[in-house]
Design an enzyme around this catalytic site. Structure first.
Site, PDB file in Angstrom:
ATOM      1  N   TYR A 484       0.786  -1.221   0.000  1.00 53.81           N
ATOM      2  CA  TYR A 484       0.000   0.000   0.000  1.00 53.81           C
ATOM      3  C   TYR A 484       0.824   1.280   0.000  1.00 53.81           C
ATOM      4  O   TYR A 484       0.291   2.346  -0.265  1.00 53.81           O
ATOM      5  CB  TYR A 484      -0.945   0.003   1.197  1.00 53.81           C
ATOM      6  CG  TYR A 484      -1.725  -1.278   1.301  1.00 53.81           C
ATOM      7  CD1 TYR A 484      -2.490  -1.725   0.219  1.00 53.81           C
ATOM      8  CD2 TYR A 484      -1.677  -2.072   2.435  1.00 53.81           C
ATOM      9  CE1 TYR A 484      -3.192  -2.915   0.285  1.00 53.81           C
ATOM     10  CE2 TYR A 484      -2.395  -3.264   2.502  1.00 53.81           C
ATOM     11  CZ  TYR A 484      -3.138  -3.677   1.435  1.00 53.81           C
ATOM     12  OH  TYR A 484      -3.829  -4.848   1.493  1.00 53.81           O
ATOM     13  N   LYS A 540     -29.065  -6.546  -3.331  1.00 51.33           N
ATOM     14  CA  LYS A 540     -28.681  -7.361  -4.478  1.00 51.33           C
ATOM     15  C   LYS A 540     -27.208  -7.748  -4.385  1.00 51.33           C
ATOM     16  O   LYS A 540     -26.825  -8.893  -4.678  1.00 51.33           O
ATOM     17  CB  LYS A 540     -28.930  -6.562  -5.759  1.00 51.33           C
ATOM     18  CG  LYS A 540     -28.748  -7.351  -7.027  1.00 51.33           C
ATOM     19  CD  LYS A 540     -30.077  -7.779  -7.557  1.00 51.33           C
ATOM     20  CE  LYS A 540     -29.946  -8.456  -8.898  1.00 51.33           C
ATOM     21  NZ  LYS A 540     -31.251  -8.809  -9.455  1.00 51.33           N
ATOM     22  N   ASP A 583     -33.703  -2.454 -12.260  1.00 49.84           N
ATOM     23  CA  ASP A 583     -34.789  -1.521 -11.943  1.00 49.84           C
ATOM     24  C   ASP A 583     -34.758  -0.267 -12.823  1.00 49.84           C
ATOM     25  O   ASP A 583     -34.922   0.863 -12.340  1.00 49.84           O
ATOM     26  CB  ASP A 583     -34.739  -1.131 -10.458  1.00 49.84           C
ATOM     27  CG  ASP A 583     -35.081  -2.305  -9.546  1.00 49.84           C
ATOM     28  OD1 ASP A 583     -35.558  -3.331 -10.072  1.00 49.84           O
ATOM     29  OD2 ASP A 583     -34.881  -2.203  -8.331  1.00 49.84           O
ATOM     30  N   ALA A 641     -46.222  -6.653 -20.393  1.00 49.71           N
ATOM     31  CA  ALA A 641     -45.355  -6.488 -21.565  1.00 49.71           C
ATOM     32  C   ALA A 641     -44.265  -5.456 -21.289  1.00 49.71           C
ATOM     33  O   ALA A 641     -43.850  -4.724 -22.182  1.00 49.71           O
ATOM     34  CB  ALA A 641     -46.178  -6.078 -22.782  1.00 49.71           C
ATOM     35  N   GLY A 642     -43.823  -5.419 -20.030  1.00 53.40           N
ATOM     36  CA  GLY A 642     -42.690  -4.571 -19.692  1.00 53.40           C
ATOM     37  C   GLY A 642     -41.395  -5.325 -19.880  1.00 53.40           C
ATOM     38  O   GLY A 642     -41.308  -6.270 -20.677  1.00 53.40           O
ATOM     39  N   ALA A 643     -40.370  -4.932 -19.111  1.00 50.67           N
ATOM     40  CA  ALA A 643     -39.048  -5.527 -19.278  1.00 50.67           C
ATOM     41  C   ALA A 643     -39.078  -7.033 -19.064  1.00 50.67           C
ATOM     42  O   ALA A 643     -38.561  -7.804 -19.878  1.00 50.67           O
ATOM     43  CB  ALA A 643     -38.064  -4.876 -18.311  1.00 50.67           C
ATOM     44  N   ALA A 644     -39.685  -7.486 -17.960  1.00 49.73           N
ATOM     45  CA  ALA A 644     -39.710  -8.912 -17.665  1.00 49.73           C
ATOM     46  C   ALA A 644     -40.543  -9.674 -18.689  1.00 49.73           C
ATOM     47  O   ALA A 644     -40.133 -10.747 -19.169  1.00 49.73           O
ATOM     48  CB  ALA A 644     -40.251  -9.141 -16.257  1.00 49.73           C
ATOM     49  N   ASN A 734     -45.496  -9.079  -7.327  1.00 52.15           N
ATOM     50  CA  ASN A 734     -45.014  -9.115  -5.956  1.00 52.15           C
ATOM     51  C   ASN A 734     -45.189  -7.735  -5.325  1.00 52.15           C
ATOM     52  O   ASN A 734     -44.878  -6.731  -5.959  1.00 52.15           O
ATOM     53  CB  ASN A 734     -43.523  -9.503  -5.967  1.00 52.15           C
ATOM     54  CG  ASN A 734     -43.064 -10.115  -4.666  1.00 52.15           C
ATOM     55  OD1 ASN A 734     -43.848 -10.338  -3.756  1.00 52.15           O
ATOM     56  ND2 ASN A 734     -41.780 -10.382  -4.581  1.00 52.15           N
TER      57      ASN A 734
END
Length: 870
Positions: A484, A540, A583, A641-644, A734
């Site tokens: 270092y 996450k 997201d 019919a969104g992203a998923a 969800n």
């Protein structure tokens, strides 16, 4: 990979004898080759770890969904609480463009990464500050400023480093004005504070005062101009600055930039001209921040009585201490740890940021830098003060707490503190952090059985759930010198300059993923913004680490413009081995992902699309097996019919499903509908070539499968009863699904899955993304392609045992620690089979290493097989 930068020839011209000497132990500790081996073994020198052990599903529900919604909503109401509930209150971005590293010039961002990682360890070790390396693939002033502003929601401060003059001054000034948080340039500001602290004590020893001495600064870069500004502020009146052409004068025409002209107007009151030798004649102090051998013994003999020399060039000073003392120097300081009087910004940087962060300062001003300098000066008491000790040791663990206290006091006095904290308490807390190895955890204020309140309390107590963890703790001076505070260039930097791909071997890049969001579609909370999204990204990152040993870091961007998101991710990519988009609302997420996949040569996926799609397909494989139907024959209705929804439809087609109808709130998607975005229009042509119309109820008549990625209560029992025999229901909204499982079963559903953890067959992205990225990183894949995702889905489906299958389970449970390692092996093999892997690895060893990490906590690199065509 980053843009190519021509390496300094000196680094490439390593003779055979030099190479042989690299594998020896030295007076500094480990030799370069031994240090290099440690870097490779540890996959870089810093790790990203969870503050909260992930022991069971309850803890998972606190750090991730559904409990994480509580701190998100609090921050959405009051953005400043992001400092309380997330890592932001203890985290700074350590930012470089690699244009001026260690005096070597423009080595580029990737070669600078080892040095940035090392600096992060110093922040953590000496003050408990979590610093994260951001190596920018741009050297454009405006772009550096813009990306710094874009990182505001993630970081509570910015430390700029190794950015060339004069752009460093512009960048630091503009960012400090824009972000309303602590910002400084290490070589300009912190180095100046360390020099000033040492100079205060050196002047005491020779009985001289600032007002009456002459100071010569050799070097007109960030350090030289930074110390000149600070000396002027505290009353030094006779200052000359020199560059390679000699003394700076306001009327000089050659080799001048705006920063040099500005400082020349404030110094050199006699308008002197000439060379460095001319400047040094009669000087009391020479501060060297240039290059080795620029000061001769003859120059020292021409200086005033009892001359002071701070010769700080590294790895070799402008004149060695032995020669300087023989020529008459009274006091000599260097930038090397093997000589007395080590002057390094490591003396003050950790404490400056500790104090400014804890007092929640809106900036770092010169009063705070002066306070830091005075603090390190005062830490050498009169009885210990000598020509061989004018500053405390870097290994003195009392330094950063004292500097933090002084900086906090100065911030309060200058009116830029936002927190009403006692500076003495900040000193005590910092000292406790150093000796206990972590920030003191606040005691719980209350106990509650409410999950949301429990999650909020946990995030407050721990100030977020992530932290930076040194992989080689600084236990003594030998370790400090070896890794270092080396007097020379890290061998890792040499290797990366010569062979850029070795950045995967010697830094954390090969095991590091950026979790990138704009906060526009967070869980079911909608567009709550990037600051409020940070708790989700932290959660996450915990899952990445817990299930696959991947060091993921949240990057929340303060923009929702597609072009800007793409640009900023491209610019920060050098420090990362993969990008997990999260997201980001549709349809922007499609374009962001597509453009980044094309421009970056590291894996990029939008997990809301592909993680969801992978787990849905795995569940569907087993559900169809349960009802004995073939993929070619079944008809599927996909609500949402969104992203998923778009990603699930595409993956089902890639797997071989032929009949799919997409539905949104306006009804069945058909070609020509005016309200469709380009991605939906494309799928409408593929899924509904006949142009069928109707609502969800009409679409479900006779369907074999319903997959919902939409909203609560969209499906009734009557709709389920109109489906084909043995219907399959995946109601994945969800926290409230399209239809509750008990209602779907009562209406005749044979197989039911949800997105909830309190029902069987939870379709959870955490089953997919850790293994997907583990396999991709270990094979050094350039992309995650459809074949790799299909391989992950099929392997995930295979992990349900026959006994579990007979009992109705179609998907592994979320806390199944065998999932990620098994998926990683399948993904790595698929990467090699499809030619997107940079190296060949044994998939069984990929799985074994992941498994060993989960149960033993050690993640070692997967060995590369003998070179073979990919």
């Amino acid at each position: 990979m980053s843009k190519t930068v021509d390496p300094p020839q000196a680094l490439l011209d390593i003779s055979r004898s030099d190479q042989a000497s690299l594998s020896t132990f030295t007076t500094f500790g480990l030799g370069p080759q031994e240090a290099l081996a440690y870097r490779k073994r540890f996959r870089g020198m810093i790790g990203v770890a969870s503050k909260v052990p992930l022991k069971d599903r309850f803890v998972l529900s606190l750090v991730y969904t559904p409990g994480v919604a509580a701190p998100c909503l609090e921050i959405a109401k009051d953005p400043l609480t992001s400092f309380d509930y997330t890592i932001r209150g203890n985290t700074i971005a350590l930012v470089t463009d690699g244009s001026s590293a260690f005096g070597l010039g423009n080595i580029g961002p990737i070669a600078a990464l080892p040095m940035l990682e090392d600096a992060c360890i110093l922040f953590k070790t000496f003050a408990g500050v979590d610093a994260f390396p951001i190596c920018l693939d741009t050297q454009n002033v405006e772009e550096i400023i813009n990306v710094g502003m874009a990182l505001r929601p993630t970081f509570g401060g910015i430390c700029l480093s190794s950015i060339a003059s004069p752009r460093c001054f512009t960048v630091a000034d503009h960012l400090a004005r824009a972000v309303n948080n602590p910002v400084l340039h290490a070589e300009q500001d912190a180095t100046a504070a360390a020099i000033l602290g040492g100079l205060y004590n050196a002047l005491k020893l020779v009985d001289k005062t600032p007002e009456n001495i002459r100071v010569v600064i050799n070097g007109a870069g960030p350090g030289g101009i930074g110390i000149a500004r600070l000396l002027l502020r505290v009353g030094f009146q006779h200052i000359l600055i020199c560059d390679r052409l000699g003394i700076l004068d306001r009327y000089r025409l050659n080799n001048m930039n705006w920063a040099k002209v500005d400082i020349a107007r404030q110094t050199n009151p006699e308008s002197r001209t000439g060379t460095l030798s001319d400047a040094v004649r009669g000087a009391d102090v020479v501060i060297g921040l240039s290059s080795w051998n620029t000061i001769t013994p003859e120059m020292v003999t021409t200086m005033a009585k009892h001359p002071i020399l701070f010769v700080l060039a590294v790895p070799n000073p402008e004149i060695t201490p032995e020669v300087a003392i023989a020529a008459g120097a009274a006091i000599v300081a260097t930038g090397r740890p093997d000589y007395p009087n080590l002057i390094t910004n490591a003396l003050v940087l950790p404490g400056i940021f500790r104090g400014s962060m804890d007092i929640r300062a809106t900036a770092i001003n010169q009063e705070m830098l002066i306070a830091a300098a005075q603090a390190i000066s005062d830490l050498v008491p009169p009885e210990r003060l000598s020509p061989q000790q004018i500053v405390p040791s870097v290994m003195d663990y009392t330094v950063a707490p004292r500097v933090a206290r002084a900086v906090a006091e100065a911030a309060k006095l200058s009116g830029i503190a936002r927190a009403d904290r006692d500076p003495a308490e900040i000193e005590a807390t910092t000292r406790a952090t150093i000796y206990e190895g972590r920030r003191p955890v606040q005691p719980p204020s209350h106990r509650t059985s409410n999950l949301q309140e429990e999650a909020l309390e946990l995030h407050r107590r721990y100030q977020g759930v992530l932290h930076i963890q040194p992989k080689m703790p600084v236990r003594d001076q030998s370790v400090l010198n070896s890794f270092y505070l080396s007097p020379g260039i890290p061998e890792a930097t040499r290797q990366i300059i010569a062979r850029p791909d070795t950045v995967f071997d010697y830094t954390g890049k090969g095991n590091r993923v950026a979790i990138v969001t704009d906060g526009s579609a967070v869980l079911g909370l909608g567009n709550i913004g990037p600051r409020a999204a940070l708790p989700v990204m932290e959660g996450k990152a915990v899952l990445f680490q817990a299930f696959a040993g991947i060091e993921a870091y949240p990057i929340c961007l303060s923009t929702q413009n597609v072009d800007e998101i793409v640009t900023y991710v491209e610019q920060i990519a050098p420090a990362f081995g993969g990008v997990n988009l999260e997201d980001i609302s549709a349809p922007r997420c499609f374009e962001v992902e597509d453009r980044l996949r094309k421009s970056l040569s590291i894996p990029v996926i939008h997990d809301d699309q592909h993680g969801t799609a992978t787990v849905v397909l795995a569940g569907l494989i087993n559900a169809l097996r349960k009802v004995d139907k073939k993929k070619e024959d079944v008809s599927i209705v996909l609500m949402g019919a969104g992203a998923a929804g778009v990603a699930v439809a595409k993956m089902l087609f890639a797997w071989g499903v032929c009949k799919i109808l997409l539905v949104n709130r306006a009804g069945i998607l058909r070609p020509g509908r005016s309200d469709l975005n380009p991605a939906q229009e494309e799928l409408a042509r593929i899924t509904n070539p006949e142009g069928k119309s109707g609502n969800l109820a009409e679409a479900m008549v006779g369907a074999d499968v319903f997959i919902g990625v939409s909203g609560p209560g969209m499906v009734t029992q009557a709709m389920v009863r109109t489906m084909a025999p043995q219907p399959i229901i995946f109601a994945l909204a969800n926290p409230i699904p399209e239809i509750m499982p008990e209602d779907a079963l009562a209406a005749g559903a044979r197989v039911v899955a949800t997105g909830r953890s309190d029902y069987p067959n939870q379709v959870n992205n955490s089953l997919a993304f850790p293994g997907l990225f583990r396999g991709a990183l270990d094979a050094r894949a350039r992309v995650i392609n459809d074949t790799m995702k299909l391989a992950a889905a099929e392997r995930l489906a295979s992990l349900v045992s026959e006994k579990e299958f007979e009992e109705g389970q179609i998907i592994p449970q979320a806390m199944n620690y065998d999932v990620a390692s098994s998926l990683a092996a399948a993904v790595a093999q698929a990467a090699m089979d499809t030619g997107v892997a940079r190296i060949r690895v044994d998939p069984l060893i990929v799985a074994q290493h992941c498994h060993d990490y989960i149960y033993e906590g050690i993640m070692i690199p997967v060995p590369e097989l003998e070179k073979a065509p990919l």
